[in-house]
Write an enzyme that holds these catalytic residues in place. Structure first.
Site, PDB file in Angstrom:
ATOM      1  N   GLU A 297       0.715  -1.363  -0.310  1.00  0.00           N
ATOM      2  CA  GLU A 297       0.134  -0.047   0.059  1.00  0.00           C
ATOM      3  C   GLU A 297       0.674   1.522   0.120  1.00  0.00           C
ATOM      4  OE1 GLU A 297      -4.131  -0.245   2.218  1.00  0.00           O
ATOM      5  OE2 GLU A 297      -3.079  -1.677   3.113  1.00  0.00           O
TER       6      GLU A 297
ATOM      7  N   HIS B  19      -0.580   5.789   8.328  1.00  0.00           N
ATOM      8  CA  HIS B  19      -2.039   4.684   7.976  1.00  0.00           C
ATOM      9  C   HIS B  19      -1.939   3.432   8.436  1.00  0.00           C
ATOM     10  CE1 HIS B  19      -4.791   1.489   5.771  1.00  0.00           C
ATOM     11  NE2 HIS B  19      -3.991   0.925   5.545  1.00  0.00           N
TER      12      HIS B  19
ATOM     13  N   HIS C  57      -4.199   1.022  11.315  1.00  0.00           N
ATOM     14  CA  HIS C  57      -6.010  -0.229  11.570  1.00  0.00           C
ATOM     15  C   HIS C  57      -6.350   0.668  12.702  1.00  0.00           C
ATOM     16  CE1 HIS C  57      -3.809  -3.089   8.060  1.00  0.00           C
ATOM     17  NE2 HIS C  57      -4.443  -1.910   7.443  1.00  0.00           N
TER      18      HIS C  57
ATOM     19  N   HIS D  54     -11.523  -0.863   7.146  1.00  0.00           N
ATOM     20  CA  HIS D  54      -9.677  -1.563   6.458  1.00  0.00           C
ATOM     21  C   HIS D  54      -9.329   0.209   7.647  1.00  0.00           C
ATOM     22  CE1 HIS D  54      -6.335  -0.842   3.083  1.00  0.00           C
ATOM     23  NE2 HIS D  54      -6.049  -1.269   4.730  1.00  0.00           N
TER      24      HIS D  54
END
Length: 236
Positions: free
Chosen positions: A75, A94, A96, A165
């Site tokens: 990603e 980024h 979770h 996500h």
């Protein structure tokens, strides 16, 4: 590469792991200070284990400049496309982050419930990968097209949720983006708890309060950074 920037990026990985924002997954990057068309990101690995030797340099197409056979984050296009679309952004996380997941899958908006998360006052959009990709993705931002769609959805916000996500948090520095990533997670916990109390409506920060609190917080980012850094390094 800038050794101080690399050191801060390593520390950011350790802090985010120590604070429970990332676990074995997630990543944080920083735009190159001398060349805005480059950014720094670790090789594919658990953030809490990142060292200076793991930091790699990428261009805005998401290509590693000196891969040497190292595995890359799938990603990485989250980072490349956001840096490409938003020149003011200098750092990206980024994760979770667990407490924010429900806000990306329901109609309840994530809003600033206290002054530490005032940056959420700019609004928190939700990225729906089904609209940008297909009904049968693995939920990952695997290519530049999905990354570009995510960058568009982010707009001028500090945070964009990714349905089912996680989220992406952006900032003008590593210290700021770490601050925002941590307080986004904390805000989500507090907001969920306030909603569970069930007595009337939650009284969120208004636009003026959010703007003024953000200005105040931006002036003292070094204070929590120093604490989190000491805590994270002491545990590793």
């Amino acid at each position: 590469m800038d050794l101080e920037l690399i050191d801060d990026l390593v520390v950011a990985n350790r802090i985010l792991s120590d604070q429970g924002v990332v676990d074995g997954f997630g990543h944080v990057s920083a735009r190159h200070e001398a060349d805005a068309t480059r950014f720094l990101l670790a090789r594919s690995m658990a953030p809490g284990l990142v060292t200076a030797d793991d930091i790699m340099e990428f261009d805005l197409d998401g290509s590693a400049l000196d891969p040497r056979g190292r595995t890359l984050y799938v990603e990485r296009f989250i980072h490349s496309e956001i840096y490409k679309a938003h020149p003011e952004i200098k750092a990206i996380v980024h994760s979770h982050s667990p407490s924010i997941i429900p806000f990306g899958t329901t109609s309840v908006p994530l809003r600033p419930i206290y002054h530490m998360s005032s940056f959420l006052g700019a609004g928190v959009p939700i990225f729906e990968i089904r609209e940008a990709g297909s009904l049968a993705t693995d939920m990952l931002i695997r290519d530049p097209e999905l990354g570009a769609a995510l960058a568009r959805r982010l707009g001028k916000s500090a945070v964009v949720l990714m349905r089912g996500h996680g989220d992406v948090v952006v900032g003008e520095s590593i210290k700021q983006v770490v601050f925002r990533a941590i307080y986004t997670e904390i805000n989500a916990k507090l907001q969920a708890e306030a909603l569970r109390l069930g007595e009337g409506e939650v009284n969120f920060l208004n636009a003026d309060e959010a703007a003024k609190a953000t200005s105040t917080n931006n002036a003292v980012l070094g204070r929590p950074w120093d604490l989190w850094k000491q805590q994270a390094l002491a545990r590793h």
